[in-house]
Write an enzyme that holds these catalytic residues in place. Structure first.
Site, PDB file in Angstrom:
ATOM      1  N   LEU A 134       0.836  -1.202   0.000  1.00 18.58           N
ATOM      2  CA  LEU A 134       0.000   0.000   0.000  1.00 18.58           C
ATOM      3  C   LEU A 134       0.870   1.251   0.000  1.00 18.58           C
ATOM      4  O   LEU A 134       0.586   2.220  -0.718  1.00 18.58           O
ATOM      5  CB  LEU A 134      -0.927   0.021   1.214  1.00 18.58           C
ATOM      6  CG  LEU A 134      -1.736   1.303   1.357  1.00 18.58           C
ATOM      7  CD1 LEU A 134      -2.767   1.431   0.244  1.00 18.58           C
ATOM      8  CD2 LEU A 134      -2.407   1.399   2.711  1.00 18.58           C
ATOM      9  N   ARG A 169       9.049 -11.463   6.772  1.00 20.80           N
ATOM     10  CA  ARG A 169       8.709 -11.231   8.176  1.00 20.80           C
ATOM     11  C   ARG A 169       8.470 -12.595   8.826  1.00 20.80           C
ATOM     12  O   ARG A 169       7.407 -13.202   8.642  1.00 20.80           O
ATOM     13  CB  ARG A 169       7.471 -10.343   8.294  1.00 20.80           C
ATOM     14  CG  ARG A 169       7.662  -8.948   7.708  1.00 20.80           C
ATOM     15  CD  ARG A 169       8.698  -8.164   8.500  1.00 20.80           C
ATOM     16  NE  ARG A 169       8.972  -6.851   7.924  1.00 20.80           N
ATOM     17  CZ  ARG A 169       9.983  -6.585   7.105  1.00 20.80           C
ATOM     18  NH1 ARG A 169      10.834  -7.559   6.751  1.00 20.80           N
ATOM     19  NH2 ARG A 169      10.175  -5.363   6.646  1.00 20.80           N
ATOM     20  N   LYS A 223      18.411  -4.408  -2.378  1.00 21.91           N
ATOM     21  CA  LYS A 223      18.464  -3.253  -1.487  1.00 21.91           C
ATOM     22  C   LYS A 223      19.409  -3.540  -0.323  1.00 21.91           C
ATOM     23  O   LYS A 223      19.343  -4.590   0.303  1.00 21.91           O
ATOM     24  CB  LYS A 223      17.047  -2.935  -0.980  1.00 21.91           C
ATOM     25  CG  LYS A 223      16.122  -2.408  -2.078  1.00 21.91           C
ATOM     26  CD  LYS A 223      14.700  -2.211  -1.602  1.00 21.91           C
ATOM     27  CE  LYS A 223      13.961  -3.535  -1.493  1.00 21.91           C
ATOM     28  NZ  LYS A 223      12.520  -3.363  -1.162  1.00 21.91           N
ATOM     29  N   ALA A 271      10.770   2.837   4.322  1.00 22.08           N
ATOM     30  CA  ALA A 271      11.870   3.260   3.460  1.00 22.08           C
ATOM     31  C   ALA A 271      11.994   2.369   2.225  1.00 22.08           C
ATOM     32  O   ALA A 271      12.127   2.851   1.099  1.00 22.08           O
ATOM     33  CB  ALA A 271      13.182   3.258   4.242  1.00 22.08           C
ATOM     34  N   ASP A 294       9.701   0.473   0.909  1.00 31.79           N
ATOM     35  CA  ASP A 294       8.506   0.620   0.076  1.00 31.79           C
ATOM     36  C   ASP A 294       8.602   1.878  -0.778  1.00 31.79           C
ATOM     37  O   ASP A 294       8.194   1.887  -1.940  1.00 31.79           O
ATOM     38  CB  ASP A 294       7.256   0.685   0.950  1.00 31.79           C
ATOM     39  CG  ASP A 294       7.202  -0.424   1.984  1.00 31.79           C
ATOM     40  OD1 ASP A 294       7.690  -1.529   1.673  1.00 31.79           O
ATOM     41  OD2 ASP A 294       6.691  -0.183   3.084  1.00 31.79           O
TER      42      ASP A 294
END
Length: 299
Positions: free
Chosen positions: A34, A169, A227, A255, A257
């Site tokens: 989102l 996660r 990243k 950050a 996202d």
């Protein structure tokens, strides 16, 4: 170009930084894909978000806020028996964040069982870019994961792009083996990969960006950008692009996202990966100097 992102949106509680102590909280919204969707919509792209919310007042407020940001909410389905998830952000003095979640009964977990899902999937399959993450897969039951992978495969078959962020996660998965199998299945249908070295180290043990890129590219994701946090990112050709140094970040949530949004937006405009990485770093840098995963726009 039409962009569709898939995932879970939640209510967000964050400390407002006004010096009033822990009792001062700000209610907003967030969620990895989102956050990326909102940034892309703010950049003027045609962006829709595929998810499920409830029929409660919070859900209606979320949709109204997203529409005000320019996000297409026609693919936001409703589950009358469930509500949005909730999370709280707390940050230390260096801006590093930690999260507390209440998401076990969120509507997004039942997305692929909602009324209207068939029509929503038909619409999403026509996207020029479909983007989702490992979190998008983690919240779904196995049949939902397979349905999302199938959607990505259809987008690729029609000539569209598929972007996948390996946002790992551990608490969302029963074990690392299940998470790694889901990640690899998603990599195989992706044309643009956005892994984070720290996540990949936790999940697969790779300790270097080259090894991560080799794994992703070996599974068919040719454009893989790894990243590296404050060190920048590794481009598909192996070059490292470092960000401008940011002093005293306020809140590092969102950050990655934001980087995704800056990078994807630039690539959709036809910019080369190196220039896209600079755009991603700039947006991430702006984000971490403000509170919340998707800060209020001040420009």
């Amino acid at each position: 170009m039409r962009v569709v992102l898939v995932g879970e949106a939640m209510l967000e509680l964050s400390q407002d930084g006004s010096g009033q102590g822990d009792s001062s909280w700000r209610l907003a919204y967030g969620g990895d894909t989102l956050n990326t969707a909102i940034h892309l919509a703010r950049n003027g792209l045609d962006v829709a978000y595929l998810t499920a919310l409830g029929t409660d007042l919070f859900s209606e407020d979320l949709k109204a806020r997203w529409r005000a940001e320019g996000l297409d909410t026609t693919l936001v389905l409703a589950d009358p028996a469930r509500n949005p998830g909730l999370y709280a952000i707390t940050c230390d003095e260096a801006g590093e964040r930690s999260f507390t979640y209440w998401r076990g009964e969120s509507a997004a977990r039942k997305l692929f069982g909602c009324a209207g899902i068939e029509a929503a999937l038909e619409s999403a399959a026509t996207a020029d870019l479909l983007a989702f993450s490992l979190v998008s897969l983690a919240i779904l039951p196995e049949e939902g994961r397979q349905a999302l992978i199938s959607l990505a495969r259809k987008v690729r078959a029609r000539g569209g792009l598929v972007a996948f962020d390996g946002n790992y996660r551990p608490r969302l998965w029963p074990d690392w083996q299940t998470a790694r199998a889901a990640r690899d299945a998603a990599i195989a249908v992706a044309s643009l990969g956005l892994p984070t070295l720290e996540d990949e180290t936790m999940l697969s043990g790779e300790t270097g960006a080259d090894a991560v890129a080799a794994h992703w590219q070996g599974l068919g994701c040719a454009e893989t950008v790894v990243k590296l946090g404050p060190e920048g990112c590794r481009l598909p050709d192996g070059a490292i692009v470092a960000p401008e140094r940011v002093l005293a970040p306020v809140d590092t949530s969102g950050a990655g996202d934001a980087f995704n949004a800056g990078y994807l937006g630039a690539r959709l405009r036809g910019e080369a990966p190196a220039q896209a990485a600079i755009a991603g770093h700039a947006l991430a840098g702006w984000t971490i100097m403000r509170r919340g995963a998707i800060p209020v726009r001040d420009f």
